[in-house]
Write an enzyme that holds these catalytic residues in place. Structure first.
Site, mmCIF file in Angstrom:
data_model
loop_
_atom_site.group_PDB
_atom_site.id
_atom_site.type_symbol
_atom_site.label_atom_id
_atom_site.label_comp_id
_atom_site.label_asym_id
_atom_site.label_seq_id
_atom_site.Cartn_x
_atom_site.Cartn_y
_atom_site.Cartn_z
ATOM 1 C CG HIS A 218 51.948 -52.217 -7.827
ATOM 2 N ND1 HIS A 218 50.980 -51.444 -8.402
ATOM 3 C CD2 HIS A 218 53.106 -51.868 -8.433
ATOM 4 C CE1 HIS A 218 51.531 -50.676 -9.324
ATOM 5 N NE2 HIS A 218 52.820 -50.898 -9.362
HETATM 6 N N1 UDP Z 1 47.865 -55.950 -14.719
HETATM 7 C C1 UDP Z 1 47.651 -57.280 -15.038
HETATM 8 N N2 UDP Z 1 47.371 -58.161 -14.033
HETATM 9 C C2 UDP Z 1 47.259 -57.787 -12.722
HETATM 10 C C3 UDP Z 1 47.451 -56.404 -12.412
HETATM 11 C C4 UDP Z 1 47.779 -55.527 -13.430
HETATM 12 O O1 UDP Z 1 47.713 -57.651 -16.209
HETATM 13 O O2 UDP Z 1 47.019 -58.652 -11.868
HETATM 14 C C5 UDP Z 1 48.212 -55.014 -15.806
HETATM 15 C C6 UDP Z 1 47.317 -53.827 -15.915
HETATM 16 O O3 UDP Z 1 46.157 -54.128 -16.663
HETATM 17 C C7 UDP Z 1 48.210 -52.802 -16.567
HETATM 18 C C8 UDP Z 1 49.576 -53.142 -16.033
HETATM 19 O O4 UDP Z 1 49.488 -54.484 -15.543
HETATM 20 O O5 UDP Z 1 48.210 -52.948 -17.967
HETATM 21 C C9 UDP Z 1 49.900 -52.202 -14.928
HETATM 22 O O6 UDP Z 1 51.011 -52.637 -14.278
HETATM 23 P P1 UDP Z 1 51.359 -52.165 -12.788
HETATM 24 O O7 UDP Z 1 50.120 -51.800 -12.090
HETATM 25 O O8 UDP Z 1 52.198 -53.258 -12.227
HETATM 26 O O9 UDP Z 1 52.329 -50.924 -13.030
HETATM 27 P P2 UDP Z 1 52.122 -49.363 -13.292
HETATM 28 O O10 UDP Z 1 51.167 -49.183 -14.432
HETATM 29 O O11 UDP Z 1 51.663 -48.737 -12.015
HETATM 30 O O12 UDP Z 1 53.488 -48.887 -13.656
#
Ligand code: UDP
Length: 347
Positions: free
Chosen positions: A204
Site C-alpha cells: 500500500h
Molecule cells: N491490516 C489489516 N487488514 C488488512 C491489512 C492490514 O487489519 O487488510 C492491519 C495489519 O495487521 C496491521 C495494520 O493493519 O496491524 C497495518 O496497517 P498498514 O499496513 O495500513 O500501515 P503501516 O503499518 O504500514 O503504517
C-alpha cells in the site's frame, strides 16, 4: 488528566485500542478524535468493531487530496477542537498525515504532545511517512520508542529529554487478537485455504503504488513466488493499490485478491500463513510476532531488528541472516508503561 488521542488510519486504530484500555485502567480520561483519513467500512468501522473500541468523540471526516492539503485541512479543524477540549496531552501514533497534523496543532496551542512509535527512521525523505515522523518527533514532549534503535535515532538528532523505550504496543495486541481470531474468524474457510497452505501479502505504500513500473514488478514478483511455492498468495488489497492497479491497467491474475480485511481476519491470516510479503511497517512486526518469515517489498525498513535477527529480508536485498528471538520489542507491557508515563506527568 485529559488525554486527547488523534487517530485516522488503520494501524493507528490497532495501537490506540491497546493504549486506550491502559489509559482507562490508569484512570485517565481519553477523548478520541478520528480525523477521517481512513473512512470506509473496511478501513475504519471494522477495526472499531473488531477491537471493541468506543466510537470516537469527534470525527473530522477529512480524507483525500494531496498530503499537504489533507494535513492543512486537519490542522484547520483541530485548532478549534483543541481550544474547546483543552486536553492536558495530545497523543498521536506513527507516521501519517493525522499524526503530523495532531502534533503541529497541539504544539501551536502549547499543549504537550506524546508520540507513540517515536524515533523510527527509514532515512528516505522521499517517503511522506518519513517527513511526518521526523517532524512529529521534533514537536513532541514525550517520545515513546518501540525499540532501542529508535532511541538511538533520536539521540543522533539531538533529542534526549522525554525519550523512553517502552516496547512495541502492537506486541500484546497481536497476541490477544490471534487468540480471539482462532476462535471467531472464518476467513480461511471463506477463502478455501487451510493452515500452512498459503502466503499472505499486503502492498500500500505510495512509493510502490505511485509508479506503474514498480507496482508491476512487485505484482510479478508475488506471482512468481506463488508459482514457485505452489501455494496461493492472499492479497487483501488496500484501496490505494486497487485504484493504482486499475489506473495503470495492471494484471492482478495469479494472486488471490480480496478487499482489505478487519483486524481479526488479518490476525487469522497471519497465524495461518507460511510466509508474509509486505511493504507495511506493522505487518513486518506482526509476521515476527506470529513466528512467520517476512519479505519486505521496499528498499529499506525502519524495523531494522527484524532484518538483523533473521526474520525479515528486503525483496531485492541479501538472504535471511541467522534467526534469533528479538528482545527489542519488550514484554507486551508497552501500553501500560505509556499510561503510567502520561499519568505521572512525564516529560
Ligand atoms: N491490516 C489489516 N487488514 C488488512 C491489512 C492490514 O487489519 O487488510 C492491519 C495489519 O495487521 C496491521 C495494520 O493493519 O496491524 C497495518 O496497517 P498498514 O499496513 O495500513 O500501515 P503501516 O503499518 O504500514 O503504517
Amino acid at each position: 488528566m485529559r488525554i486527547l488521542t488523534i487517530v485516522g488510519a488503520r494501524p493507528q486504530f490497532i495501537k490506540a485500542a491497546e493504549v486506550g484500555r491502559a489509559l482507562a485502567a490508569a484512570g485517565l480520561e481519553e477523548i478520541l478524535v478520528h480525523t477521517g483519513q481512513h473512512f470506509d467500512a473496511a478501513m475504519s468501522d471494522v477495526f472499531f468493531a473488531d477491537l471493541c473500541m468506543p466510537p470516537p468523540a469527534h470525527n473530522l471526516y477529512i480524507h483525500g487530496g494531496g498530503n499537504a492539503s489533507m494535513t492543512g485541512r486537519m490542522l484547520q479543524a483541530l485548532e478549534p477542537l483543541l481550544d474547546r477540549e483543552k486536553p492536558d496531552w495530545v497523543l498521536v501514533y506513527g507516521d501519517t498525515n493525522s499524526t503530523l497534523a495532531g502534533a503541529l496543532a497541539a504544539a501551536h496551542r502549547g499543549i504537550p504532545v506524546a508520540h507513540v512509535e517515536a524515533g523510527l527512521r527509514s532515512f528516505n525523505r522521499a517517503m511522506p511517512e518519513e517527513l511526518n515522523r521526523v517532524m512529529t518527533d521534533h514537536l513532541s514532549t514525550l517520545l515513546l520508542c518501540p525499540t532501542p534503535a529508535a532511541v538511538a535515532n533520536l539521540q543522533r538528532e539531538g533529542i534526549a529529554a522525554g525519550v523512553y523505550h517502552v516496547g512495541d504496543v502492537m506486541y500484546a495486541s497481536a497476541l490477544s487478537l490471534a487468540g480471539r481470531a482462532r476462535r471467531t474468524s472464518t476467513v480461511l474457510d471463506r477463502l478455501g485455504v487451510h493452515d500452512s497452505g498459503f502466503s499472505l501479502a499486503t502492498v500500500h505504500r505510495a512509493e510502490n503504488t505511485n509508479d506503474s513500473g514498480r507496482l508491476a514488478s512487485i505484482l510479478a514478483y508475488l506471482r512468481d513466488a506463488a508459482a514457485e511455492e505452489k501455494v496461493p498468495i492472499i492479497l487483501p488489497l488496500h484501496p490505494r493499490t486497487r485504484d493504482a492497479a486499475a489506473r495503470f491497467g495492471l494484471d492482478l491474475g495469479g494472486l488471490t485478491v480480496l478487499a482489505p480485511v478487519g483486524a481479526l481476519d488479518m490476525a487469522r491470516l497471519l497465524a495461518g500463513c507460511t510466509r508474509v510479503f509486505t511493504d507495511s511497517g506493522g505487518v513486518q512486526k506482526e509476521a515476527y510476532f506470529h513466528g512467520k518469515p517476512c519479505i519486505t517489498l521496499r528498499d529499506e525498513t525502519e524495523w531494522v531488528e527484524t532484518i538483523e535477527n533473521g526474520w525479515n529480508r528486503l525483496w531485492r536485498g541479501p538472504g535471511y541472516r541467522p534467526r534469533r528471538p528479538i528482545a527489542d520489542y519488550g514484554d507486551g507491557q508497552a501500553a501500560s508503561r505509556i499510561a503510567a508515563l502520561l499519568a505521572g506527568g512525564a516529560g
